[in-house]
Enzyme design. Structure first.
Site, short mmCIF file in Angstrom:
data_model
loop_
_atom_site.label_atom_id
_atom_site.label_comp_id
_atom_site.label_asym_id
_atom_site.label_seq_id
_atom_site.Cartn_x
_atom_site.Cartn_y
_atom_site.Cartn_z
CG HIS A 428 -0.29 0.07 2.55
ND1 HIS A 428 0.07 1.26 3.14
CD2 HIS A 428 0.07 -0.89 3.42
CE1 HIS A 428 0.62 1.02 4.32
NE2 HIS A 428 0.64 -0.28 4.51
CB CYS A 447 1.14 -3.92 5.33
SG CYS A 447 -0.39 -4.82 5.68
#
Length: 536
Positions: A428, A447
């Site tokens: 992301h 992440c």
């Protein structure tokens, strides 16, 4: 055990075959004894037992045919290469195997030897194809990779359906990376055998223009490692500066041409340590040796290198810096592979449960208005009023989830790239752009954050739209949370390599930021893998 010794062994096999494995030496009584021995030995393995039953208990190794001899010879030749693959040579015990072949006198002995050869072959073939460590998660819980193990029938049927040498030669990873790692291993072993890279460089900071004994030591070390042509200079001149810069680039350091503490530490790391990294990298390459490879188009994220890359037909087509999980064990990014099938433009951030109860709930207990940028959501998706006390809730009893709506301050930035998995890991955007300039980029909760997420999106969308940038930007400007499916899902591989190669130049090395390679090496060593012929 040397390569030459193994090859002599292969010649011995031929002699043994001529003496003891001929059809004439296997009369009717001995054949029955052979079958009895095979049946007894395979009774504990249903797959091997089924294979021999289907063949009427006919041998594949110890018969007197040319095909049997070819298989025996091919196996011994393959075992002679085990050391080059960083495998545990002593585990296969070729000397004992040759001795046992020479001692066979009865049909029962031959049947027992037949099954031993099959078991040895299967053990070696699996080690070579998918790794010595068949359960990496037992080494580190964050290595959640599914090893592409093959059935027993794959190895036995494959051995009979192809020429034995060709089939055995196809088992190791057929990638350029694996081949280059093998070459790097041999170069390092040669370096170790010839005394290494010389004396270490004294601790300190060395800059262009400096002179003295430290510069001479630095010069000599760079020459020995192949970064600097032979020279007698005692000054930190342009040639040394360029060599230091190249070394820094190849080791994931800040490329400034100054030999500071971090650079000196890496320069002083010896060839034995580098060799361990290469052997571990070869083992890791075997873990992803899956049918069909990594994918014609795939995404590769090397956690130690802090980069995300897109490859098309083996060529690097896009690259961007990344930030990965923190070194704390509960925040490290795991290693696994999956398929990216969509992206979300203007995403909401649904806060992971671990962050809710570990970071935000303690604040809410003290102040119900805390972390006001997040909505508190009940099980029906309704926003919960903050006009209540949350002090009564514990980590187990807190019944709500939390969400941050799309916007300029969203923790996921403007886009996230999804490969749905049970670990809740994805790629992301982020607003914390300053972190991408750091040398070590371990700051996330697990992440992977991307420095150039829009360009990454354009690259992914290019195969399915003539104007990927226009397509993406129109959705972005709408401000609405929008899911965009990829017409062709893209495999994503989160890997961990402290040693890797490029088509040209030196082998690349990175720091073991999570300490995983040290644990993998210890597991390989326990399995019998050796450094330069000496257990280490």
């Amino acid at each position: 055990m040397t390569h030459r010794t193994f090859l002599r062994g292969a010649a011995v096999i031929a002699l043994v075959a001529a003496s003891y494995f001929t059809p004439q030496s296997a009369g009717a009584v001995q054949v029955t004894a052979f079958q009895q021995a095979v049946a007894e030995r395979v009774s504990g393995d249903d797959q091997i037992a089924a294979f021999y039953r289907e063949r009427g208990f006919a041998p594949i190794w110890t018969g007197g045919t040319e095909a049997d001899l070819e298989r025996r010879t091919a196996l011994l030749e393959a075992l002679s290469m085990a050391q080059y693959h960083g495998l545990p040579v002593a585990k296969y015990n070729a000397e004992a195997l040759l001795s046992r072949m020479a001692s066979v006198r009865s049909g029962f002995d031959r049947g027992s030897l037949e099954v031993s050869l099959t078991e040895l072959y299967l053990d070696f073939a699996r080690d070579l194809q998918t790794g010595v460590i068949d359960s990496p998660r037992s080494v580190r819980s964050e290595i959640v990779r599914q090893i592409p193990l093959r059935e027993t029938s794959y190895y036995l049927d494959g051995l009979l359906s192809d020429t034995p040498r060709a089939f055995l030669g196809s088992l190791a990873p057929q990638t350029q990376e694996y081949a280059r790692l093998m070459k790097a291993k041999m170069r390092l072993e040669h370096t170790i055998a010839h005394g290494g890279w010389g004396a270490p460089v004294p601790a300190g900071k060395y800059e262009p223009g400096d002179t003295g004994a430290g510069i001479v030591a630095l010069r000599d070390r760079l020459i020995a490692m192949g970064y600097l042509d032979r020279t007698v200079t005692a000054r930190y001149d342009t040639s040394i500066t360029d060599a230091v810069r190249e070394f820094q680039e190849n080791h994931g350091l800040t490329v400034d041409g100054v030999a500071g503490g971090a650079t000196i530490d890496e320069i002083n790391t010896g060839p034995q340590a580098r060799l361990k990294s290469v052997i571990v990298a070869m083992e890791r390459e075997r873990w992803i040796n899956q049918p069909g490879g990594l994918g014609e188009r795939h995404i590769l994220v090397n956690l130690t290198d802090f980069n995300a890359r897109i490859f098309d037909h083996g060529k690097l087509t896009f690259e961007t810096r990344s930030v990965v999980g923190h070194q704390d064990r509960d925040r490290q990014t795991p290693e696994f592979s999956d398929e990216m099938d969509h992206m979300v433009i203007n995403p909401s951030w649904y806060v992971p449960r671990s962050i809710i109860v570990g970071e935000y709930l303690p604040k809410l207990r003290n102040n119900s208005g805390a972390v006001s940028h997040l909505e508190i959501i009940d099980s029906r998706g309704r926003v919960v009023s903050r006009g209540q006390s949350f002090a009564r809730y514990t980590e187990r009893s807190f019944p709500f989830s939390m969400r941050q709506r799309p916007g300029p301050k969203n923790a996921l930035g403007t886009v996230k790239f999804m490969f749905p998995n049970k670990y809740n890991i994805y790629l992301h955007d982020t607003n914390a752009k300053s972190l991408f300039s750091r040398e070590v980029r371990t700051y996330s909760h697990g992440c992977v954050r991307l420095n150039d997420p829009h360009d990454f999106a354009y690259a992914l969308l290019a195969p399915q739209t003539d104007d990927p940038e226009g397509f993406f930007q129109s959705r972005l400007r709408s401000g609405a949370e929008t899911r965009v499916n990829l017409d062709q899902p893209v495999p994503v591989h989160l890997i961990y390599r402290t040693a890797f190669t490029t088509a040209k130049g030196h082998t690349q090395f990175r720091r073991d930021v999570y300490g995983r390679d040290a644990d993998v090496w210890n597991a390989l060593r326990a399995a019998g893998v050796e450094i330069a012929g000496i257990r280490s």
